[in-house]
Design an enzyme around this catalytic site. Sequence first.
Site, short mmCIF file in Angstrom:
data_model
loop_
_atom_site.label_atom_id
_atom_site.label_comp_id
_atom_site.label_asym_id
_atom_site.label_seq_id
_atom_site.Cartn_x
_atom_site.Cartn_y
_atom_site.Cartn_z
N GLU A 144 0.34 7.13 -9.65
CA GLU A 144 0.37 7.20 -8.42
C GLU A 144 0.14 5.59 -7.51
O GLU A 144 -1.09 5.08 -7.93
CB GLU A 144 -0.50 8.23 -7.67
CG GLU A 144 -0.60 8.09 -6.31
CD GLU A 144 -2.25 9.02 -5.68
OE1 GLU A 144 -1.57 9.47 -4.82
OE2 GLU A 144 -3.18 9.39 -6.17
N ASP A 189 -4.78 0.93 -7.63
CA ASP A 189 -5.26 0.98 -6.25
C ASP A 189 -5.61 -0.63 -6.29
O ASP A 189 -6.91 -0.80 -7.20
CB ASP A 189 -5.91 1.60 -4.71
CG ASP A 189 -5.45 1.41 -3.77
OD1 ASP A 189 -5.57 0.26 -3.19
OD2 ASP A 189 -5.09 2.15 -2.74
N ASP A 220 1.32 1.94 3.50
CA ASP A 220 1.02 1.33 4.65
C ASP A 220 2.48 0.64 5.19
O ASP A 220 3.18 0.55 4.76
CB ASP A 220 0.14 0.12 4.30
CG ASP A 220 0.05 -1.17 5.51
OD1 ASP A 220 0.84 -0.16 6.99
OD2 ASP A 220 -1.15 -1.44 5.58
N ASP A 229 4.53 10.03 6.52
CA ASP A 229 4.69 10.46 7.81
C ASP A 229 5.69 9.45 9.06
O ASP A 229 6.13 9.69 9.70
CB ASP A 229 3.19 10.53 8.23
CG ASP A 229 2.71 9.03 9.00
OD1 ASP A 229 2.44 8.48 7.56
OD2 ASP A 229 2.60 9.23 9.60
#
Length: 223
Positions: free
Chosen positions: A47, A72, A121, A157
């Site tokens: 991920e 991350d 982002d 989104d």
Amino acid sequence: MGRSKLERFKVIAERQNVIENGKALFTSLKGKWSEEFFGNNHDLILEIGCGKGDYTIGMANLFPNKNFIGVDIKGSRLWKGSTIAEENGLTNAAFLRNFIEHLGENFAPGEVSEIWITFPDPRPKKGDVKKRLTSPRYLNLYESLVKPGGLIHFKTDNLELFQYTLELLQERNPEGFIYTYDLYASDLQHHTLNIQTTYEKRFLAEGLPIKYLQYTNTGTTKN
């Protein structure tokens, strides 16, 4: 830096399910994650920009016979995901703290079976286009790590980022390319495993449609 962040950094520094610079395993697992870290030969799934690791945790629960790594650079976020994994005894979930552009230092070509890019982002400024996690250099990186026939998924989104990514992939014309501008009004929901990230739930509450795409890696990286 707040006290809570410092405390979380200290915790993940001692946590076995978090690999970061300074730990012995950080530079020694390339090409050997499943065998030497997880102790098996199961598929390895990443991920990208995992944040708190919602997909990493969700998939680890669904597929105990696969290995999952959330990547991350934000240590305080990885603290959350690694805590949940530890509390739930998820031995098939781990977290790597590193910059995404350095993934080639941690994983060997073809070592990964699948990649999920979840709500990165959007980097809307013109000067930040190359920093988008779906820009050509990142797509090339992912495609070099994912074995031929492996899948690459992307959820967002953000309409601008989705259209940007869609145009790049349409030029590449990858195999098995499917997409939707509104996941929950489409017939593609099952591809996303019914897992929702913290950001996704927030965006849905605001009435924003979720965009999704998936394609099959052929093992031939394109410029």
